[in-house]
Design a protein around this motif. Structure first.
Motif, PDB file in Angstrom:
ATOM      1  N   SER A 179       0.820  -1.206   0.000  1.00  0.00           N
ATOM      2  CA  SER A 179       0.000   0.000   0.000  1.00  0.00           C
ATOM      3  C   SER A 179       0.857   1.261   0.000  1.00  0.00           C
ATOM      4  N   VAL A 180       1.979   1.218   0.722  1.00  0.00           N
ATOM      5  CA  VAL A 180       2.889   2.368   0.732  1.00  0.00           C
ATOM      6  C   VAL A 180       3.383   2.661  -0.681  1.00  0.00           C
ATOM      7  N   PHE A 181       3.743   1.612  -1.413  1.00  0.00           N
ATOM      8  CA  PHE A 181       4.269   1.791  -2.766  1.00  0.00           C
ATOM      9  C   PHE A 181       3.183   2.253  -3.732  1.00  0.00           C
ATOM     10  N   GLU A 182       1.931   1.783  -3.517  1.00  0.00           N
ATOM     11  CA  GLU A 182       0.819   2.275  -4.331  1.00  0.00           C
ATOM     12  C   GLU A 182       0.630   3.777  -4.117  1.00  0.00           C
ATOM     13  N   GLY A 183       0.654   4.190  -2.853  1.00  0.00           N
ATOM     14  CA  GLY A 183       0.527   5.609  -2.556  1.00  0.00           C
ATOM     15  C   GLY A 183       1.681   6.422  -3.107  1.00  0.00           C
ATOM     16  N   LEU A 184       2.881   5.862  -3.028  1.00  0.00           N
ATOM     17  CA  LEU A 184       4.067   6.536  -3.555  1.00  0.00           C
ATOM     18  C   LEU A 184       3.917   6.803  -5.044  1.00  0.00           C
ATOM     19  N   ALA A 185       3.340   5.823  -5.759  1.00  0.00           N
ATOM     20  CA  ALA A 185       3.139   5.981  -7.205  1.00  0.00           C
ATOM     21  C   ALA A 185       2.202   7.149  -7.509  1.00  0.00           C
ATOM     22  N   ILE A 186       1.178   7.336  -6.669  1.00  0.00           N
ATOM     23  CA  ILE A 186       0.269   8.473  -6.865  1.00  0.00           C
ATOM     24  C   ILE A 186       0.984   9.782  -6.557  1.00  0.00           C
ATOM     25  N   LEU A 197      -6.815  -1.957  15.179  1.00  0.00           N
ATOM     26  CA  LEU A 197      -5.464  -1.403  15.046  1.00  0.00           C
ATOM     27  C   LEU A 197      -4.887  -1.722  13.671  1.00  0.00           C
ATOM     28  N   TYR A 198      -5.024  -2.968  13.226  1.00  0.00           N
ATOM     29  CA  TYR A 198      -4.521  -3.365  11.908  1.00  0.00           C
ATOM     30  C   TYR A 198      -5.170  -2.533  10.806  1.00  0.00           C
ATOM     31  N   LEU A 199      -6.495  -2.369  10.888  1.00  0.00           N
ATOM     32  CA  LEU A 199      -7.217  -1.668   9.832  1.00  0.00           C
ATOM     33  C   LEU A 199      -6.855  -0.185   9.786  1.00  0.00           C
ATOM     34  N   VAL A 200      -6.706   0.433  10.960  1.00  0.00           N
ATOM     35  CA  VAL A 200      -6.334   1.845  10.992  1.00  0.00           C
ATOM     36  C   VAL A 200      -4.933   2.040  10.418  1.00  0.00           C
ATOM     37  N   VAL A 201      -3.996   1.185  10.843  1.00  0.00           N
ATOM     38  CA  VAL A 201      -2.619   1.286  10.332  1.00  0.00           C
ATOM     39  C   VAL A 201      -2.597   1.030   8.830  1.00  0.00           C
ATOM     40  N   PHE A 202      -3.341   0.007   8.380  1.00  0.00           N
ATOM     41  CA  PHE A 202      -3.385  -0.307   6.954  1.00  0.00           C
ATOM     42  C   PHE A 202      -3.961   0.853   6.157  1.00  0.00           C
ATOM     43  N   ALA A 203      -5.014   1.487   6.710  1.00  0.00           N
ATOM     44  CA  ALA A 203      -5.638   2.624   6.021  1.00  0.00           C
ATOM     45  C   ALA A 203      -4.677   3.797   5.889  1.00  0.00           C
ATOM     46  N   LEU A 204      -3.731   3.925   6.815  1.00  0.00           N
ATOM     47  CA  LEU A 204      -2.791   5.052   6.799  1.00  0.00           C
ATOM     48  C   LEU A 204      -1.611   4.824   5.851  1.00  0.00           C
ATOM     49  N   MET A 205      -1.422   3.583   5.389  1.00  0.00           N
ATOM     50  CA  MET A 205      -0.227   3.262   4.609  1.00  0.00           C
ATOM     51  C   MET A 205      -0.204   3.965   3.245  1.00  0.00           C
ATOM     52  N   SER A 206      -1.298   3.892   2.500  1.00  0.00           N
ATOM     53  CA  SER A 206      -1.323   4.566   1.191  1.00  0.00           C
ATOM     54  C   SER A 206      -1.222   6.087   1.323  1.00  0.00           C
ATOM     55  N   PRO A 207      -1.973   6.711   2.251  1.00  0.00           N
ATOM     56  CA  PRO A 207      -1.777   8.149   2.457  1.00  0.00           C
ATOM     57  C   PRO A 207      -0.337   8.502   2.836  1.00  0.00           C
ATOM     58  N   ALA A 208       0.302   7.638   3.631  1.00  0.00           N
ATOM     59  CA  ALA A 208       1.704   7.891   3.975  1.00  0.00           C
ATOM     60  C   ALA A 208       2.576   7.836   2.728  1.00  0.00           C
ATOM     61  N   GLY A 209       2.290   6.859   1.848  1.00  0.00           N
ATOM     62  CA  GLY A 209       3.040   6.757   0.601  1.00  0.00           C
ATOM     63  C   GLY A 209       2.812   7.960  -0.298  1.00  0.00           C
TER      64      GLY A 209
END
Length: 298
Positions: free
Chosen positions: A166-173, A216-228
């Motif tokens: 997800s981080v890499f997907e966000g990074l691409a955007i 906790l998992y879902l919140v962290v996962f949701a933040l991964m693409s925005p972080a990217g």
């Protein structure tokens, strides 16, 4: 430039909201609790589970593995042109072509696969009860087969590998230089994330992960693409190439871990259900086909 930045911030907000909403539905709605289901309700949940398995299979092959191989190959070619990597040390000839090159991408993905394999083996050998640290007691008692006893640990690995991707997907955007390209990629990521986070949440419920850990998992996962996306925006504004090789390697390792969980946890779990083999095939294929279609626009 201001318009492009505003679009990227809008994409960041949209991805965060959609991911949280789609993830909370199976996690918080009691209808999706498999242990409480009986009869037709249970059969419907089994079909949804098979669909989720197809989604993960498609995400694994059509997205994570494909993206990792492509990025690693691009980095190798870039360094070949720069004279940093040399595929052939001797015995070169005019007949040599790219097919003779060493499969570095496949090697890195395999290392990710074996990384989870060795970690799980060590955990099971040293402290066999540790895999249940995040699980409910009732789900532990109901898991009779050895593969199911690993569910909590493998669900955690599933969460980690998807988070990396997800981080890499966000990074691409974030690194896009045109408004149209950013919007198009964001829409593809939104559809992809909505389906994947729903399936991830469903898998966390099936594995017996406690509610507080699921949230906790879902919140962290949701933040991964925005972080990217945020990192990508920073990279685009600073005109820096970033650590592209490290990114490609990490993406390859994440793909390998996801490969392990997909084929040793998710698919075997769903294939052991009591549904008709043709029904399971249909819903797994449906999930895979949807991810394959999304890959056209991703």
């Amino acid at each position: 430039m201001d318009q492009l930045l505003a679009v990227k911030i809008g994409c960041l907000s949209g991805v965060l909201v959609i991911t949280l909403l789609c993830g909370l539905i199976p996690s918080q709605v009691r209808w999706f609790q498999f242990n409480m289901a009986r009869g037709k309700h249970r059969r419907i949940l089994s079909c949804i589970g098979c669909f989720a398995a197809g989604v993960f299979l498609g995400a694994c092959i059509m997205h994570m593995v494909a993206d990792a191989l492509g990025d690693i190959q691009d980095e190798i070619k870039k360094r070949q042109r720069q004279g940093i990597i040399i595929h052939k040390l001797n015995n070169t000839s005019e007949d040599d072509d790219d097919s003779d090159a060493y499969p570095f991408g496949e090697l890195i993905i395999s290392l990710g696969f074996f990384l989870v394999f060795i970690i799980e083996s060590i955990v099971l050998h040293c402290c066999p009860q540790a895999v249940h640290a995040h699980g409910d007691h009732e789900s532990q008692d109901s898991h009779k087969d050895p593969p199911e006893s690993h569910s909590s640990f493998r669900a955690f690995v599933l969460f980690l590998s998807l988070s990396f991707h997800s981080v890499f997907e966000g990074l691409a955007i974030g690194v896009q230089k045109q408004v149209t390209a950013a919007i198009q990629l964001c829409l593809a990521v939104l559809i992809h994330k909505a389906i994947v986070v729903f399936s991830l949440s469903l898998k966390l419920v099936q594995s017996g992960t406690k509610v507080r850990w699921r949230l906790l998992y879902l919140v962290v996962f949701a933040l991964m693409s925005p972080a990217g996306i945020s990192v990508g925006i920073g990279v685009s504004l600073s005109n820096s190439d970033g650590s592209s090789l490290a990114q490609a390697v990490l993406e390859g390792v994440a793909a390998g871990t996801f490969l392990y969980v997909t084929f040793l946890e998710i698919l075997p779990y769903e294939l052991r259900s009591h549904e008709s083999p043709l029904t399971k095939f249909f819903f797994i294929s449906l999930g895979f086909c949807i991810m394959a279609i999304i890959a056209i626009w991703a």
